[in-house]
Design a protein around this motif. Structure first.
Motif, short mmCIF file in Angstrom:
data_model
loop_
_atom_site.label_atom_id
_atom_site.label_comp_id
_atom_site.label_asym_id
_atom_site.label_seq_id
_atom_site.Cartn_x
_atom_site.Cartn_y
_atom_site.Cartn_z
N SER A 161 1.16 -1.18 -0.06
CA SER A 161 0.11 0.03 0.15
C SER A 161 0.85 1.38 0.44
CB SER A 161 -0.80 0.12 0.72
OG SER A 161 -0.11 0.32 2.30
N ARG A 190 -6.69 -2.99 -5.72
CA ARG A 190 -7.18 -2.07 -6.12
C ARG A 190 -8.21 -1.61 -5.05
NH1 ARG A 190 -8.92 -2.82 -10.88
NH2 ARG A 190 -7.24 -3.01 -12.54
N ARG A 191 -8.87 -2.87 -4.54
CA ARG A 191 -9.79 -2.19 -2.98
C ARG A 191 -9.14 -1.60 -1.89
NH1 ARG A 191 -14.97 -1.65 -3.89
NH2 ARG A 191 -15.41 -1.71 -1.82
N HIS A 192 -7.76 -2.13 -1.73
CA HIS A 192 -6.71 -1.72 -0.67
C HIS A 192 -6.14 -0.52 -1.52
CE1 HIS A 192 -7.21 -5.36 2.01
NE2 HIS A 192 -7.37 -5.70 1.39
N GLY A 193 -6.54 -0.16 -2.52
CA GLY A 193 -5.84 0.68 -3.17
C GLY A 193 -4.58 1.06 -3.42
N ASP A 195 -2.69 0.04 -7.69
CA ASP A 195 -2.66 -0.24 -8.69
C ASP A 195 -1.25 -0.99 -8.78
OD1 ASP A 195 -3.01 0.12 -11.14
OD2 ASP A 195 -3.24 2.46 -11.20
#
Length: 259
Positions: A161, A190-193, A195
């Motif tokens: 992250s 992506r749900r954890h930010g 990419d």
């Protein structure tokens, strides 16, 4: 969940200062407590290693105070053969160095492999003679949808992250074998930010998985590998299981592994 306790193994070899540098850097970045565990053998307190071995506690506290970090120094039970003697089960992340011929005499034999395979805690394993540099800015995540790879990915989330670049590496098997669903994993990250860029290397039989992974590392300019550690997993032996020990012993950059 962020890291709250980082543990670094300390010994009389010349690899300890760099390992401690990385541990301090990560502890500062993540706001964690730092635990220093002396894993020296009795032989380390004799002969040419003695001064370094007896000075480990002072070295740790001096560096800890200079970095304004909270922490504790502990010594592993040198008579115990169990991984439980190394305090790894009280940490969120452990930092060690590859076992090699120059440290085998002075570092307890369970470090790092037995601790990695038994303690249930992710380890960052450094190459011998590693020089301090940023770690975790550019990460390659080795992915094959196995339990071990999934565990490694989630154990590394605090690092992933914060990374500037994340590459999801897939060594693609033939279509009639295991489906790794890398697109689902990139969506989950992506749900954890995070990419993540997908890098797929077709398994044509011309290259080994390890060669393909190292080629990916070179192309991406990675500073950390995240991978599952495999003890005995016949189902995934062909894909990742057969190379996990090669990876931990031969990688030229740090490797975060989970089992």
């Amino acid at each position: 969940m962020p890291y709250k306790d980082i543990l670094v193994f300390l010994d009389a070899t010349s690899d300890t200062p760099a390992r401690l540098d990385l541990a301090i850097s990560l502890a500062q970045e993540h706001g964690t407590r730092l635990l220093g565990v002396d894993v020296s053998t009795p032989a380390a307190f004799e002969g040419r290693w003695k001064d370094q071995a007896t000075g480990l506690q002072d070295l740790f506290h001096t560096r800890l105070n200079s970095a304004h970090l909270d922490g504790e120094f502990r010594a592993a039970d040198r008579s115990a053969g169990s991984w439980k003697a190394f305090y790894a089960h009280f940490a969120d992340l452990v930092i060690a160095t590859q076992r090699h011929e120059t440290n085998a005499e002075v570092v307890l034999p369970a470090v790092p492999q037995d601790v990695l395979l038994s303690a249930g805690v992710p380890l960052i394993v450094l190459p011998p003679n590693w020089q301090p540099q940023p770690v975790g800015r550019n990460i390659v995540l080795a992915w094959n949808a196995s339990r071990e790879a999934t565990r490694a990915a989630h154990d590394a989330l605090p690092l992933l992250s914060r990374a500037e670049k994340v590459t999801l590496f897939e060594f693609a098997p033939p279509a009639d074998q295991m489906e790794s669903a890398p697109g689902l994993m990139t969506d989950h990250l992506r749900r954890h930010g995070i990419d993540a860029e997908l890098f797929t290397w077709p398994d044509t039989g011309d290259n080994s998985l390890l060669d393909a992974l190292f080629s990916c590392l070179d192309r991406q300019g990675a500073d950390l590998i995240v991978a599952g550690a495999y003890g005995h997993s016949p189902l995934f032996e062909r894909l990742f299981g057969g190379v996990s020990q090669d990876l931990i012993h031969n990688a030229s950059i740090p490797v975060l592994m989970s089992h």
